[in-house]
Design a protein around this motif. Structure first.
Motif, mmCIF file in Angstrom:
data_model
loop_
_atom_site.group_PDB
_atom_site.id
_atom_site.type_symbol
_atom_site.label_atom_id
_atom_site.label_comp_id
_atom_site.label_asym_id
_atom_site.label_seq_id
_atom_site.Cartn_x
_atom_site.Cartn_y
_atom_site.Cartn_z
ATOM 1 N N PHE A 169 0.648 5.915 2.887
ATOM 2 C CA PHE A 169 1.898 5.977 3.642
ATOM 3 C C PHE A 169 3.088 5.565 2.783
ATOM 4 C CE2 PHE A 169 -0.843 6.776 7.118
ATOM 5 C CZ PHE A 169 -0.071 7.523 7.981
ATOM 6 N N TYR A 171 3.376 6.500 -0.241
ATOM 7 C CA TYR A 171 3.687 7.782 -0.882
ATOM 8 C C TYR A 171 4.467 8.691 0.071
ATOM 9 C CZ TYR A 171 2.769 12.701 -1.565
ATOM 10 O OH TYR A 171 2.912 14.045 -1.604
ATOM 11 N N PHE A 172 4.010 8.797 1.336
ATOM 12 C CA PHE A 172 4.714 9.653 2.301
ATOM 13 C C PHE A 172 6.147 9.199 2.487
ATOM 14 C CE2 PHE A 172 0.338 10.062 4.273
ATOM 15 C CZ PHE A 172 0.083 11.252 3.630
ATOM 16 N N LEU A 173 6.340 7.884 2.663
ATOM 17 C CA LEU A 173 7.689 7.470 3.012
ATOM 18 C C LEU A 173 8.616 7.424 1.814
ATOM 19 C CD1 LEU A 173 8.107 4.146 2.480
ATOM 20 C CD2 LEU A 173 6.735 4.017 4.525
ATOM 21 N N PHE B 175 6.131 7.680 9.775
ATOM 22 C CA PHE B 175 5.611 7.127 8.519
ATOM 23 C C PHE B 175 6.021 5.670 8.368
ATOM 24 C CE2 PHE B 175 5.519 11.561 6.341
ATOM 25 C CZ PHE B 175 4.386 11.874 7.055
ATOM 26 N N GLY B 176 7.300 5.384 8.639
ATOM 27 C CA GLY B 176 7.783 4.010 8.531
ATOM 28 C C GLY B 176 7.035 3.085 9.489
ATOM 29 N N PHE B 179 3.341 2.550 8.418
ATOM 30 C CA PHE B 179 3.347 1.693 7.235
ATOM 31 C C PHE B 179 3.595 0.238 7.645
ATOM 32 C CE2 PHE B 179 5.480 -0.217 3.531
ATOM 33 C CZ PHE B 179 4.533 0.055 2.564
ATOM 34 N N ALA B 197 4.342 3.777 -5.310
ATOM 35 C CA ALA B 197 4.631 5.120 -4.831
ATOM 36 C C ALA B 197 6.051 5.535 -5.198
ATOM 37 C CB ALA B 197 4.426 5.192 -3.316
ATOM 38 N N THR B 201 6.940 8.680 -7.454
ATOM 39 C CA THR B 201 7.748 9.768 -6.900
ATOM 40 C C THR B 201 8.963 10.036 -7.784
ATOM 41 O OG1 THR B 201 7.053 9.138 -4.674
ATOM 42 C CG2 THR B 201 8.982 10.542 -4.833
ATOM 43 N N VAL B 220 0.579 11.545 -8.220
ATOM 44 C CA VAL B 220 1.345 10.591 -7.424
ATOM 45 C C VAL B 220 0.462 10.033 -6.301
ATOM 46 C CG1 VAL B 220 3.398 10.277 -6.009
ATOM 47 C CG2 VAL B 220 3.445 11.864 -7.937
ATOM 48 N N SER B 224 -0.940 6.238 -6.101
ATOM 49 C CA SER B 224 -0.491 5.441 -4.953
ATOM 50 C C SER B 224 -1.685 4.879 -4.188
ATOM 51 C CB SER B 224 0.360 6.287 -3.998
ATOM 52 O OG SER B 224 1.442 6.860 -4.676
#
Lengths: 236, 247
Positions: A169, A171-173, B175-176, B179, B197, B201, B220, B224
């Motif tokens: 997550f 990585y996603f965010l 996502f936030g 997380f 991450a 990125t 990536v 991560s």
């Protein structure tokens, strides 16, 4: 994306959803009959059914709100199927994201190609079969597997699982955060709302807040994203 | 338990029916229906392939699958094993077929066992949770089906600003939030994951990973996920983090 909400796609989801309902019907009937033989009263069985039914309504409405994000990105039929069979928003969204990211897109990007969309559908489908296969073939052996896993390493399992989740997550965010101010704001606010709600749920021991936390975080994040886009503008 | 062994006749007959008849039946049909669902869940993907002629490159599908497996593969095994004691054998088949386990199936099963006054982990408890999960499946399939249909029309009727907003800003908030949910228990691990991450990125976006073959997104993801796992493991060995009591 007319394909994503086409009649064909709706039709294609019916067989698998029927299997879920069929299994529920088979298991229910058998449990009801055998339950009686095992000495459970009609009252107990009925109250079990009623409680299951009623308790499902709140969380299901919460899931429905979470489904908005999936409907907006992968369309109604696939969203419905993925959330009626196997999945949860927490798995399906990242799986779809990993699908479209193979082409350098993010979910919800303008002009996603049909190929990228199809890859997202494959990604969710194949990714979800893991749970189905393990439960289909492994359930009779669960007891032994538990005992084997309990050899001193079990304390590490929640840590490794959470770390995998956090890494993914993160990585996603970061992908969203680097896209622009509205996205970054939405990530931050979504996370903050979740923290606050879970804290309240813990302190007052309120289960329903836990059920609604993701839905509320999502909606507040959406509004913050829109507010930032209107005031600051997109991008960085 | 002591109350039940007092009524020796009834409870013995009960566990015989449960062990010798109910569970074998459930194992047979649970396996059949869940395997059938593996096949039928391919429905939309196959329709995209055959009706609409959309053939995604196999490299992309494999890439997506490997990324999903790296992230969620551990849950395929850990979740069934961890939820099994609460769900019981029938509940495990049903819950992993129908999904939404922690937020929907588990609470329903627990509440039903409470209201029918049976103990978790006993045959009676397992019968009641089977019935409760069955009921919850009827509710959520119907509700989501009707809801999906209605929401699609609502979505298509919205002005463009809001359509774009829904497409763009719901996902980051999810996502936030997730997380944050996991980071709550392990803030240090969350910080490590975020820094790793973000660094990866930015490297990708600056083109600094282009020396790698293909589109180096997979690097990536791998760094991560596995970087965070390795560092978390090391932190645990150093005693810097520990699992919360009720995980």
């Amino acid at each position: 994306m007319d394909i994503a909400n086409s009649r064909w796609l709706w039709l294609s989801t019916l067989p698998v959803v029927s299997v879920v309902l069929l299994q529920a019907a088979i298991f229910l009937r058998r449990a009801w009959n055998d339950g009686k033989e095992m000495g459970l009263s009609d009252d107990q069985l009925r109250s079990g059914f009623k409680t299951g039914f009623i308790s499902a309504i709140g969380p299901a409405v919460a899931v429905l709100v979470g489904m908005l994000a999936l409907i907006a990105t992968v369309g109604g039929p696939v969203a419905w199927m993925r959330l009626s069979v196997i999945g949860s928003v927490a798995f399906e969204l990242p799986a779809a994201e990993l699908g479209v990211s193979q082409f350098g897109y993010g979910l919800g990007d303008e002009g996603i190609t049909e190929t990228a969309y199809a890859t997202a559908v494959w990604s969710m489908t194949l990714g979800g079969t893991g749970w189905l296969l393990v439960s289909a073939l492994g359930t009779p052996h669960m007891e032994k597997a538990r005992q084997k896993l309990g050899n001193g390493k079990e304390k590490l399992i929640p840590i490794i699982s959470s770390a995998a989740m956090l890494g993914a997550f993160a990585y996603f965010l970061t992908g969203e955060v680097t896209t622009g101010t509205p996205e970054a704001g939405s990530v931050a606010v979504g996370g903050l709302v979740m923290l606050v709600l879970l804290r309240i749920a813990d302190e007052r021991d309120l289960q329903w807040i836990r059920e609604w936390a993701l839905g509320v975080a999502m909606i507040v994040g959406l509004f913050v994203g829109v507010a930032l886009q209107v005031t600051v503008g997109g991008g960085w | 338990m002591s109350e039940q062994s007092a009524a020796a006749d009834g409870s013995d007959a009960g566990s015989d029916v449960y062990q010798d008849s109910f569970i074998p039946y459930i194992n047979t049909w649970g396996r059949r229906t869940n395997l059938l669902a593996v096949l039928l869940s391919l429905g939309p993907a196959v329709v995209l392939l055959t009706v609409f002629d959309i053939v995604p490159p196999s490299q992309a599908v494999i890439g997506a699958f490997v990324s999903v497996a790296a992230t969620f593969g551990i849950f395929w095994v850990v979740e069934p094993i961890s939820y099994y004691p609460v769900l019981g054998i029938p509940g495990t088949y049903m819950a992993f077929l129908s999904g939404n386990i922690s937020n929907l199936r588990l609470p329903c099963a627990a509440a039903a066992q409470e209201s029918a006054d049976v103990q978790t982990g006993t045959p009676q408890g397992s019968i009641i949770s089977t019935i409760a999960i069955g009921a919850s499946i009827v509710v959520n399939t119907t509700l989501l089906g009707v809801g999906a249909f209605a929401l699609v029309s609502a979505f298509q009727a919205m002005p463009e600003l809001w359509q774009n907003a829904l497409e763009s800003y719901l996902v980051p908030a999810v996502f936030g939030a997730i997380f944050a949910q996991f980071g709550r228990d392990y803030p240090k691990v969350a910080a490590v994951g975020f820094v790793l991450a973000l660094a990866m990125t930015l490297l990708l976006e600056q083109g600094l990973l282009n020396f790698l073959p293909g589109y180096p997104l997979y690097v990536v993801i791998i760094v991560s996920v596995f970087g965070t796992i390795l560092i978390a493991r090391w932190m645990w060995e150093q005693g810097m983090i520990e699992a919360p009591d009720d995980s």
